[in-house]
Design a protein around this motif. Sequence first.
Motif, PDB file in Angstrom:
ATOM      1  N   LEU A  52      23.088  14.414  50.667  1.00 13.17           N
ATOM      2  CA  LEU A  52      21.809  15.129  50.729  1.00 13.17           C
ATOM      3  C   LEU A  52      21.939  16.565  50.215  1.00 13.17           C
ATOM      4  O   LEU A  52      21.015  17.090  49.594  1.00 13.17           O
ATOM      5  CB  LEU A  52      21.254  15.103  52.152  1.00 13.17           C
ATOM      6  N   LEU A  53      23.086  17.191  50.421  1.00 13.75           N
ATOM      7  CA  LEU A  53      23.315  18.529  49.871  1.00 13.75           C
ATOM      8  C   LEU A  53      23.357  18.494  48.345  1.00 13.75           C
ATOM      9  O   LEU A  53      22.803  19.362  47.676  1.00 13.75           O
ATOM     10  CB  LEU A  53      24.629  19.117  50.403  1.00 13.75           C
ATOM     11  N   ARG A  54      24.025  17.490  47.801  1.00  6.04           N
ATOM     12  CA  ARG A  54      24.185  17.419  46.339  1.00  6.04           C
ATOM     13  C   ARG A  54      22.906  17.020  45.621  1.00  6.04           C
ATOM     14  O   ARG A  54      22.627  17.518  44.539  1.00  6.04           O
ATOM     15  CB  ARG A  54      25.308  16.446  45.966  1.00  6.04           C
ATOM     16  N   PHE A  55      22.118  16.125  46.225  1.00  6.36           N
ATOM     17  CA  PHE A  55      20.965  15.563  45.501  1.00  6.36           C
ATOM     18  C   PHE A  55      19.611  15.975  46.081  1.00  6.36           C
ATOM     19  O   PHE A  55      18.581  15.694  45.471  1.00  6.36           O
ATOM     20  CB  PHE A  55      21.073  14.036  45.445  1.00  6.36           C
ATOM     21  N   GLY A  56      19.595  16.603  47.246  1.00 13.18           N
ATOM     22  CA  GLY A  56      18.344  17.051  47.840  1.00 13.18           C
ATOM     23  C   GLY A  56      17.640  15.938  48.592  1.00 13.18           C
ATOM     24  O   GLY A  56      18.141  14.823  48.724  1.00 13.18           O
ATOM     25  N   PRO A  57      16.436  16.261  49.115  1.00 17.33           N
ATOM     26  CA  PRO A  57      15.684  15.268  49.877  1.00 17.33           C
ATOM     27  C   PRO A  57      15.446  13.999  49.049  1.00 17.33           C
ATOM     28  O   PRO A  57      15.229  14.079  47.830  1.00 17.33           O
ATOM     29  CB  PRO A  57      14.358  15.972  50.167  1.00 17.33           C
ATOM     30  N   MET A  58      15.512  12.849  49.715  1.00 21.11           N
ATOM     31  CA  MET A  58      15.341  11.581  49.000  1.00 21.11           C
ATOM     32  C   MET A  58      14.848  10.504  49.940  1.00 21.11           C
ATOM     33  O   MET A  58      14.956  10.636  51.156  1.00 21.11           O
ATOM     34  CB  MET A  58      16.652  11.167  48.332  1.00 21.11           C
TER      35      MET A  58
END
Length: 160
Positions: A52-58
């Motif tokens: 989640l840190l690398r790609f953001g909310p999903m």
Amino acid sequence: MHSDSDTDARKALLEAVFASGRELSTAAVMFHTKLSELRGLSATEGKAIDILLRFGPMTAGEFGQHSGLAPASVTGLMQRLESKGIARRIKHDEDKRKVLIELIGDQVTAATPYFVDFMSGLTSLLEGYSDDDLRVIADYSAKAAEIQKNAAARLGNKAH
């Protein structure tokens, strides 16, 4: 034409790469397990934070694509992160039928003290490699991670 000694040398090199990969994998799992325990998390929860840190909310589906986890596993994992106050569900900006999972608080700051020593050691190690060496290492690591992520997804499909 390759001689038998060339073939034997290549086989030995491949075995060394596979052996060092196994050792790295074990060390990574043990490090992240201990790190997560210190933060009151499971290793899977700790790595979910990283994704989640690398790609953001999903969405849960997107998380499954990044992690290789099956949808039911993702749902349970996200519920655990929510119950620990680390993540929350929010409405998707563009498609109100979808729900995103996002991190709460500054998870980088929370984990940084645990990484200082490790990252310092890696930085020192990498200083000994040329730029070309680093390109090869980065390329191999990225491709090996993709192969392993795809293998995890296939294992997840077999479980159902």
